[in-house]
Design a protein around this motif. Structure first.
Motif, PDB file in Angstrom:
ATOM      1  N   SER A  24       0.832  -1.208   0.000  1.00  0.00           N
ATOM      2  CA  SER A  24       0.000   0.000   0.000  1.00  0.00           C
ATOM      3  C   SER A  24       0.866   1.257   0.000  1.00  0.00           C
ATOM      4  O   SER A  24       2.084   1.202   0.173  1.00  0.00           O
ATOM      5  CB  SER A  24      -0.881  -0.008   1.235  1.00  0.00           C
ATOM      6  OG  SER A  24      -0.076   0.151   2.395  1.00  0.00           O
ATOM      7  N   ARG A  40       2.435   9.467  -3.220  1.00  0.00           N
ATOM      8  CA  ARG A  40       1.366   9.882  -4.146  1.00  0.00           C
ATOM      9  C   ARG A  40       1.899  10.828  -5.224  1.00  0.00           C
ATOM     10  O   ARG A  40       1.505  10.736  -6.386  1.00  0.00           O
ATOM     11  CB  ARG A  40       0.230  10.535  -3.365  1.00  0.00           C
ATOM     12  CG  ARG A  40      -0.545   9.551  -2.526  1.00  0.00           C
ATOM     13  CD  ARG A  40      -1.775  10.202  -1.876  1.00  0.00           C
ATOM     14  NE  ARG A  40      -2.313   9.308  -0.882  1.00  0.00           N
ATOM     15  CZ  ARG A  40      -2.047   9.380   0.426  1.00  0.00           C
ATOM     16  NH1 ARG A  40      -1.269  10.337   0.890  1.00  0.00           N
ATOM     17  NH2 ARG A  40      -2.568   8.515   1.272  1.00  0.00           N
ATOM     18  N   ARG A  58      -7.616   1.502  -4.409  1.00  0.00           N
ATOM     19  CA  ARG A  58      -6.409   2.249  -4.026  1.00  0.00           C
ATOM     20  C   ARG A  58      -5.183   1.599  -4.670  1.00  0.00           C
ATOM     21  O   ARG A  58      -5.129   0.376  -4.818  1.00  0.00           O
ATOM     22  CB  ARG A  58      -6.271   2.269  -2.509  1.00  0.00           C
ATOM     23  CG  ARG A  58      -7.396   3.043  -1.838  1.00  0.00           C
ATOM     24  CD  ARG A  58      -7.272   3.001  -0.351  1.00  0.00           C
ATOM     25  NE  ARG A  58      -7.453   1.626   0.120  1.00  0.00           N
ATOM     26  CZ  ARG A  58      -7.955   1.294   1.303  1.00  0.00           C
ATOM     27  NH1 ARG A  58      -8.319   2.231   2.164  1.00  0.00           N
ATOM     28  NH2 ARG A  58      -8.086   0.033   1.655  1.00  0.00           N
TER      29      ARG A  58
END
Length: 90
Positions: A24, A40, A58
């Motif tokens: 993640s 990001r 995501r």
């Protein structure tokens, strides 16, 4: 038991495989030693490729891609911070 990885002469015990497991944004930030917003931004700027999506859409990344993006970012920062030759007005 975690997997041992060697990166720039540093050995790390990780709970995932850098080449195959997807991680993640939060895990990527921890791995690279940066903030989640940096991960990001790397994705947005095309420095970090998304390898998949979780059940909520995501982004997920490989650890190897994260480490490569971190190294490339560090290299760009060194280039930008290196002193430029001064121009003499003589």
């Amino acid at each position: 038991m975690g997997r041992r990885h060697r990166w720039e002469s540093v050995t790390m015990d990780l709970p995932y495989d850098l080449q195959t497991d997807l991680i993640s944004v939060s895990e990527a930030a921890t791995l690279a030693g940066v903030s989640e917003s940096a991960i990001r931004k790397w994705k947005q700027r095309g420095h970090l490729e998304v390898a998949g999506l979780d059940n909520f859409g995501r982004p997920l990344f490989t650890g190897l891609a994260v480490m490569r993006a971190e190294a490339a970012t560090r290299q760009r920062a060194r280039r930008e911070l290196s002193p430029r030759p001064s121009r003499d007005a003589s």
